[in-house]
Write a protein that holds these residues in place. Structure first.
Motif, PDB file in Angstrom:
ATOM      1  N   LEU A   1       0.826  -1.205   0.000  1.00  0.00           N
ATOM      2  CA  LEU A   1       0.000   0.000   0.000  1.00  0.00           C
ATOM      3  C   LEU A   1       0.864   1.260   0.000  1.00  0.00           C
ATOM      4  O   LEU A   1       0.587   2.210  -0.734  1.00  0.00           O
ATOM      5  CB  LEU A   1      -0.926  -0.013   1.225  1.00  0.00           C
ATOM      6  CG  LEU A   1      -1.895   1.151   1.360  1.00  0.00           C
ATOM      7  CD1 LEU A   1      -2.842   1.194   0.157  1.00  0.00           C
ATOM      8  CD2 LEU A   1      -2.692   1.031   2.651  1.00  0.00           C
ATOM      9  N   ILE A   2       1.924   1.238   0.779  1.00  0.00           N
ATOM     10  CA  ILE A   2       2.847   2.380   0.826  1.00  0.00           C
ATOM     11  C   ILE A   2       3.492   2.597  -0.545  1.00  0.00           C
ATOM     12  O   ILE A   2       3.574   3.727  -1.041  1.00  0.00           O
ATOM     13  CB  ILE A   2       3.921   2.168   1.920  1.00  0.00           C
ATOM     14  CG1 ILE A   2       3.282   2.300   3.305  1.00  0.00           C
ATOM     15  CG2 ILE A   2       5.074   3.150   1.762  1.00  0.00           C
ATOM     16  CD1 ILE A   2       4.168   1.833   4.443  1.00  0.00           C
TER      17      ILE A   2
ATOM     18  N   SER B   1       2.306   1.633  -3.438  1.00  0.00           N
ATOM     19  CA  SER B   1       1.254   2.088  -4.349  1.00  0.00           C
ATOM     20  C   SER B   1       0.975   3.575  -4.141  1.00  0.00           C
ATOM     21  O   SER B   1       0.861   4.344  -5.106  1.00  0.00           O
ATOM     22  CB  SER B   1      -0.019   1.276  -4.122  1.00  0.00           C
ATOM     23  OG  SER B   1      -1.076   1.783  -4.893  1.00  0.00           O
ATOM     24  N   ASN B   2       0.877   3.981  -2.894  1.00  0.00           N
ATOM     25  CA  ASN B   2       0.642   5.402  -2.595  1.00  0.00           C
ATOM     26  C   ASN B   2       1.794   6.270  -3.088  1.00  0.00           C
ATOM     27  O   ASN B   2       1.578   7.372  -3.587  1.00  0.00           O
ATOM     28  CB  ASN B   2       0.432   5.609  -1.091  1.00  0.00           C
ATOM     29  CG  ASN B   2      -0.916   5.117  -0.626  1.00  0.00           C
ATOM     30  OD1 ASN B   2      -1.805   4.861  -1.422  1.00  0.00           O
ATOM     31  ND2 ASN B   2      -1.066   4.962   0.685  1.00  0.00           N
TER      32      ASN B   2
ATOM     33  N   VAL C   1       1.366   6.725  -6.753  1.00  0.00           N
ATOM     34  CA  VAL C   1       0.265   7.663  -7.021  1.00  0.00           C
ATOM     35  C   VAL C   1       0.710   9.090  -6.741  1.00  0.00           C
ATOM     36  O   VAL C   1       0.448  10.009  -7.534  1.00  0.00           O
ATOM     37  CB  VAL C   1      -0.983   7.295  -6.178  1.00  0.00           C
ATOM     38  CG1 VAL C   1      -2.016   8.412  -6.231  1.00  0.00           C
ATOM     39  CG2 VAL C   1      -1.581   5.989  -6.660  1.00  0.00           C
ATOM     40  N   ILE C   2       1.398   9.294  -5.639  1.00  0.00           N
ATOM     41  CA  ILE C   2       1.884  10.635  -5.293  1.00  0.00           C
ATOM     42  C   ILE C   2       2.860  11.136  -6.347  1.00  0.00           C
ATOM     43  O   ILE C   2       2.802  12.300  -6.767  1.00  0.00           O
ATOM     44  CB  ILE C   2       2.521  10.631  -3.885  1.00  0.00           C
ATOM     45  CG1 ILE C   2       1.427  10.452  -2.833  1.00  0.00           C
ATOM     46  CG2 ILE C   2       3.321  11.907  -3.642  1.00  0.00           C
ATOM     47  CD1 ILE C   2       1.944  10.175  -1.435  1.00  0.00           C
TER      48      ILE C   2
END
Length: 100
Positions: free
Chosen positions: A31-32, A34-35, A38-39
């Motif tokens: 998740l980190i 992926s984030n 995205v960022i």
């Protein structure tokens, strides 16, 4: 702290908890990551938008400069037209009234 015996059942529960925590940590790491992607993508889009906006402002400034130049030319043409009309009207009036 209690001195409870580490029997097989307790060790199995502990192993299951460790495994569950390991999966949760892996999921969090995914998740980190992926984030972070995205960022980064959002930052790239923002940078592109900022550059496009700057280019638009530059084009607007260029267009405004052209418009100002055209307006100045129009004012000059109006002045020239008025002078020409004044000359023609004066010539006409002199033709109509030779004593003037």
């Amino acid at each position: 702290m209690s001195t409870e015996r580490w029997d097989d059942d307790r060790l199995d529960r502990l192993a299951n908890t460790v495994e569950s925590n390991s999966h949760a940590i892996e999921n969090n790491n995914r998740l980190i990551e992926s984030n972070a992607r995205v960022i980064q993508a959002l930052a790239n889009v923002a940078a592109e938008a900022r550059e496009e906006r700057e280019q638009l402002f530059q084009r607007m400034e260029q267009q405004n400069a052209i418009i100002v130049q055209q307006q100045e030319e129009i004012v000059g043409l109006r002045i020239e037209t008025r002078r020409t009309l004044d000359i023609l009207l004066n010539q006409r009036n002199q033709g109509d009234n030779p004593t003037a």
